[in-house]
Design an enzyme around this catalytic site. Structure first.
Site, short mmCIF file in Angstrom:
data_model
loop_
_atom_site.label_atom_id
_atom_site.label_comp_id
_atom_site.label_asym_id
_atom_site.label_seq_id
_atom_site.Cartn_x
_atom_site.Cartn_y
_atom_site.Cartn_z
N ASP A 1 -2.83 -4.83 0.81
CA ASP A 1 -2.37 -6.12 1.35
C ASP A 1 -2.74 -6.34 2.81
O ASP A 1 -3.00 -7.47 3.22
CB ASP A 1 -0.86 -6.30 1.14
CG ASP A 1 -0.01 -5.21 1.78
OD1 ASP A 1 -0.57 -4.26 2.36
OD2 ASP A 1 1.23 -5.32 1.69
N MET B 1 0.83 -1.20 0.00
CA MET B 1 0.00 0.00 0.00
C MET B 1 0.87 1.26 0.00
O MET B 1 2.08 1.20 0.14
CB MET B 1 -0.93 -0.03 1.22
CG MET B 1 -1.84 -1.26 1.24
SD MET B 1 -2.65 -1.58 2.82
CE MET B 1 -3.83 -0.23 2.90
N HIS B 2 0.22 2.41 -0.18
CA HIS B 2 0.81 3.75 -0.03
C HIS B 2 1.69 4.22 -1.18
O HIS B 2 1.97 5.40 -1.30
CB HIS B 2 1.67 3.85 1.25
CG HIS B 2 1.00 3.41 2.50
ND1 HIS B 2 -0.11 4.05 3.01
CD2 HIS B 2 1.26 2.38 3.34
CE1 HIS B 2 -0.48 3.44 4.13
NE2 HIS B 2 0.33 2.43 4.34
#
Length: 495
Positions: free
Chosen positions: A241, A82-83
């Site tokens: 995730d 992520m991110h």
């Protein structure tokens, strides 16, 4: 004919693929690694071409291992780190390396944004304290330092959304991953217009947000041929995730905490309303289902702390060898390890936090040092655990997964540190498995209730606290939480 579903997990160090048959519950797994690129201190990037090459290799390994008829493959879904920030042009080609979640270059952008927008206002909208490595500050860094790149950007994508675009040529994200950008309204489940207006970011640069089970389209013919798959296969959106890992453990409602020990570490708890920590110590994010959220405490370096130590000091040994040595070591009440080797999130949100050993003596040996690293990770997760309790997350059970949980010794350390029973999931690849389940539900082949019944058949091992060790670790934990504030003060005074 039994249907098959492919789950793809785009992790920090590798792509994992899982082929799942819901009727027989047979799972086949394959993976392929790729490197990170470290241009300089604090910067962590990856080449998106490496992701696709690794996916192709992993699928080939999976199909060779399974010896299946690909016509049985009904659907695909993707989860991933992520991110991150992936920038593409109008042709869909990435125009620079991806900046991933562990990147720490954008501290100044976080500070400047907070000074203008207001930290409290931001947390109320997004449910999250803003951290380096989030998409928002990484994009602000690009705008300030790589203006030509920002001008040529057609879409801003998250890693798993870019990989799915490669398969379908459609631009989508989902709430559980979009919320990790720092640009998403966690309450209204839409891109935050207030934030976009403040940073002068046009809506059309962001993908459309759909549910995790939405059909994003079929495999493109050229891609299907390249991967050895059928172009008739539907690809479902998937999710970030962390929530997909929890789903892969069978968690779909509040009452169970999910613990993950991988490169980083986290503890999450579900809720039926957004529970936002006004102090900004933990994250509040959208889950995979409508009207469902989760709160998360996250640490930057869990397994990475062990891997850093192994690579730099004992590269000839494997991690399991070091853990075996640690399991034979005695107690070292004065020896501590602060696992902030790449900054820290919960609770400090400090990208410049540093790690340290404290209390080393001539009496300490390798086993003591390795054990202190494992304890430091457990203590950091205990901080996350305590904050989730503090903000009102309800739970009565805990499930753990990730590479770190393969060690029963580490699991017992964690159980004693939290002083709460922990069940180890037997699903070693729960993120990829969760993605396969999303594809199965999205296709209409199974329901959430079917999955619950299936998960009951999985064998699991539960660890229970040792009363004496729990007392020992409670005392040591109380000393551990004093270290960062003192070290941070000393470090700041030295500059």
């Amino acid at each position: 004919m039994d249907k098959l579903f492919l789950g793809i997990d785009l992790g920090t160090s590798c792509v994992k693929t899982v082929l799942w048959n819901p009727e027989s519950n047979i799972i086949q797994v394959a993976s392929c690694n790729y490197p990170s690129i470290l241009p300089s201190s604090l910067k962590v990037e990856q080449n998106p071409d490496d992701w696709y090459r690794a996916l192709k290799t992993s699928i080939k390994l999976l199909l060779n291992k399974s010896d299946i008829n690909i016509q049985r493959l009904e659907g695909i879904s993707i989860t991933g780190q992520m991110h991150g920030l992936v920038l593409v042009d109008e042709e869909g080609n990435f125009i620079r390396n991806a900046i991933i979640w562990s990147d720490q270059r954008s501290k100044c952008q976080v500070t400047d944004f907070y000074n203008g927008f207001g930290a409290n206002n931001y947390i109320k909208i997004t449910g999250n304290p803003l951290s380096s490595g989030f998409t928002l500050p990484s994009w602000l860094w690009i705008m300030e330092n790589e203006k030509d790149i920002s001008k040529n950007t057609f879409k801003i994508l998250l890693p798993k959304d870019y990989l799915r675009f490669k398969l379908t040529r459609t631009y989508y994200s989902d709430p559980s991953d979009a919320v990790s950008t720092g640009l998403f309204d966690v309450n209204e489940c839409v891109w935050s217009q207030a934030i976009l207006d403040f940073i002068n970011l046009k809506n059309e640069l962001l993908p459309e947000v759909k549910g995790s089970f939405f059909n994003a389209g079929k495999l493109k013919e050229d891609v299907a041929k390249d991967l050895g798959l059928s172009p008739a296969i539907n690809v479902y959106i998937g999710g970030g995730d962390t929530p997909v890992q929890a789903f892969g453990q069978g968690i779909d409602s509040k009452g169970t905490l999910s613990i993950g020990i991988s490169s980083g570490g986290n503890i999450i708890g579900l809720s039926d309303k957004p529970i936002i920590d006004s102090k900004g110590r933990v994250h509040c994010m959208n889950y995979l289902f409508p009207n469902s959220w989760y709160s998360m405490g996250a640490i930057m370096s869990a397994g990475d702390s062990m891997e850093w130590f192994r690579q730099n000091f004992f590269p000839h040994l494997q991690t399991k060898d070091l853990i075996k040595i640690a399991s034979k070591a005695g107690l070292s009440p004065k020896l501590f390890f602060l696992p902030h080797i790449n900054g820290e999130r919960t609770p400090y949100m400090d990208p410049e936090a540093t790690g340290m050993f404290l209390g080393l003596s001539m009496d300490n040996h390798l086993g003591d040092i390795v054990r202190s690293i494992m304890e430091g990770v457990c203590f950091s997760l205990r901080i996350c655990f305590d904050i989730l309790i503090d903000i009102g997350i309800e739970f009565n059970t805990m499930i753990a997964s990730g590479g770190g949980t393969k060690s029963d010794f580490w699991m017992q350390l964690l159980t004693d540190t939290l002083n709460f029973p922990i069940t180890k999931s037997d699903m070693e690849n729960s993120s990829a498995f969760g993605a396969a389940m999303i594809a199965a539900i999205g296709s209409g082949s199974i329901t959430k209730e079917d999955i619950k019944n299936s998960m009951r058949n999985h064998s699991k091992k539960t660890f229970f606290p040792n009363k004496e060790m729990a007392k020992y670790y409670q005392k040591k934990y109380e000393r551990f939480i004093e270290i960062y504030p003192l070290w941070n003060q000393t470090s700041n005074e030295s500059h």
